[in-house]
Design an enzyme around this catalytic site. Structure first.
Site, PDB file in Angstrom:
ATOM      1  N   ASP A  80      39.596  50.176   1.911  1.00 53.41           N
ATOM      2  CA  ASP A  80      40.782  49.706   2.613  1.00 53.41           C
ATOM      3  C   ASP A  80      41.568  48.687   1.791  1.00 53.41           C
ATOM      4  OD1 ASP A  80      40.196  51.357   4.700  1.00 53.41           O
ATOM      5  OD2 ASP A  80      39.659  49.777   6.131  1.00 53.41           O
ATOM      6  N   ASN A 154      47.878  43.704   6.947  1.00 55.09           N
ATOM      7  CA  ASN A 154      46.819  43.280   7.863  1.00 55.09           C
ATOM      8  C   ASN A 154      47.172  42.007   8.604  1.00 55.09           C
ATOM      9  OD1 ASN A 154      44.828  45.214   7.863  1.00 55.09           O
ATOM     10  ND2 ASN A 154      43.415  44.093   6.558  1.00 55.09           N
ATOM     11  N   ARG A 182      45.055  22.521  16.897  1.00 56.51           N
ATOM     12  CA  ARG A 182      44.107  22.035  15.908  1.00 56.51           C
ATOM     13  C   ARG A 182      42.948  23.023  15.839  1.00 56.51           C
ATOM     14  NH1 ARG A 182      41.508  17.064  16.753  1.00 56.51           N
ATOM     15  NH2 ARG A 182      41.267  16.943  14.487  1.00 56.51           N
ATOM     16  N   TYR A 197      39.999  40.428   9.886  1.00 61.47           N
ATOM     17  CA  TYR A 197      39.613  39.030  10.130  1.00 61.47           C
ATOM     18  C   TYR A 197      39.835  38.634  11.584  1.00 61.47           C
ATOM     19  CZ  TYR A 197      39.125  34.052   8.816  1.00 61.47           C
ATOM     20  OH  TYR A 197      38.711  32.746   8.690  1.00 61.47           O
ATOM     21  N   ALA A 198      40.907  39.121  12.186  1.00 65.95           N
ATOM     22  CA  ALA A 198      41.200  38.760  13.580  1.00 65.95           C
ATOM     23  C   ALA A 198      40.078  39.173  14.517  1.00 65.95           C
ATOM     24  CB  ALA A 198      42.525  39.399  14.019  1.00 65.95           C
ATOM     25  N   SER A 200      36.835  39.420  13.753  1.00 66.26           N
ATOM     26  CA  SER A 200      35.684  38.535  13.577  1.00 66.26           C
ATOM     27  C   SER A 200      35.929  37.160  14.176  1.00 66.26           C
ATOM     28  CB  SER A 200      35.332  38.407  12.088  1.00 66.26           C
ATOM     29  OG  SER A 200      36.359  37.739  11.382  1.00 66.26           O
TER      30      SER A 200
END
EC number: 2.7.1.23
Length: 298
Positions: A80, A154, A182, A197-198, A200
């Site tokens: 990918d 991505n 924060r 990543y989103a 995980s």
């Protein structure tokens, strides 16, 4: 059955070992795929940046710009990450892409190397499913000036430094202030990136047909800060108001160092990436295979 694609760019990382690596020869996989494409009536080219500097093999080497101008299909062999890189570059040229995965099943390089010939024959003849993926246009604005400008397929990620504490980000969507958040960082993801990543970081899966972004905080200070689904028609801005050594990553393949006051601005690109899949392909089939759904049941 002859190919409807006359000029095909074969794109991927050549792998060689031992004596083959020393003499600069291409690997058997790429050579085999190239020979197969020729047997289907295709004129084959390779990407110049990936071709061996001494020996380019039997195929002419083109730059990405030349591929965009002269080829009507890109066949990407790898993972990918390889597809992300070439997808961004070829999107302005509207060249469709087919992905053959050399390792584990990928989300966007979804054709197995083991049976690629049987899969590709009908696809090259025009029997395929087309899948359009949204791109992000991302900028870093410093003192009113753009200092970094790129595309992302991505995600766009703002991260804290490796040895520093949390960052504080002022997030706005369109003209509306959302919050000062924060956290260890923040992810703005496309539907394509929702499985990266989103995911995980606790974000939802977003079907590629959905015209939206996912805003996902990374280890937020306030537990009520949850992933937020946004329309992709709005520009999203993350302004760094606190934190040291922060950076912005774009598909984890390009990087910008951030200073206090910098704004990372993300909007929907005018370009989309065109993926071609085998006839009958389904996004849900990919999810089941990649995420191992339905395993362990009765």
């Amino acid at each position: 059955m002859s190919s409807r694609f006359r000029h095909v760019a074969l794109i991927g990382k050549y792998q060689a070992s031992g004596a083959r690596a020393q003499c600069g020869a291409h690997d058997d996989v790429m050579e085999g795929i190239g020979a197969f494409l020729e047997s289907q009536g295709c004129k084959v080219f390779v990407e110049k940046s990936q071709a061996d500097p001494v020996e380019t093999g039997p195929y002419p080497a083109l730059t990405v710009e030349e591929i965009g101008q002269h080829c009507d299909l890109g066949l990407v062999v790898g993972g990918d990450g390889t597809m992300l890189g070439i997808g961004r570059q070829l999107a302005p040229h509207d060249v469709p892409l087919i992905g053959i995965n050399r390792g584990r099943l990928g989300f966007i390089t979804d054709i197995s190397l083991d049976n690629y010939q049987a899969t590709l024959i009908p696809m090259l003849a025009g029997e395929y499913e087309e899948d359009l993926r949204t791109l992000m246009q991302a900028k870093v604005i410093r003192d009113g000036q753009s200092v970094f400008d790129t595309l992302a397929m991505n995600d766009v990620v703002v991260n804290r430094g490796a040895t520093s504490g949390m960052v504080e980000l002022r997030v706005t969507v369109g003209r509306h202030f959302v919050a000062n958040q924060r956290a260890d960082g923040m992810i703005i993801s496309t539907p394509t990136g929702s499985t990266a990543y989103a995911l995980s970081a606790g974000g939802p899966l977003l079907h590629p047909a959905v015209r939206g972004w996912v805003l996902v905080p990374i280890a937020p200070h306030t537990l009520s800060n949850r992933p937020l689904l946004l329309p992709d028609a709005d520009e999203v801005t993350m302004e760094l108001v606190g934190g040291r050594d922060a950076s912005a990553n774009f598909d984890m393949q390009s990087l910008a160092t951030l200073a206090i006051g910098d704004q990372v601005m993300v909007r929907r690109s005018d370009y989309r990436v065109r993926f071609l899949h085998p006839k009958g392909w389904s996004y849900f089939d990919t999810l089941r295979k990649k995420l191992h759904w339905n395993e362990g049941g009765s």
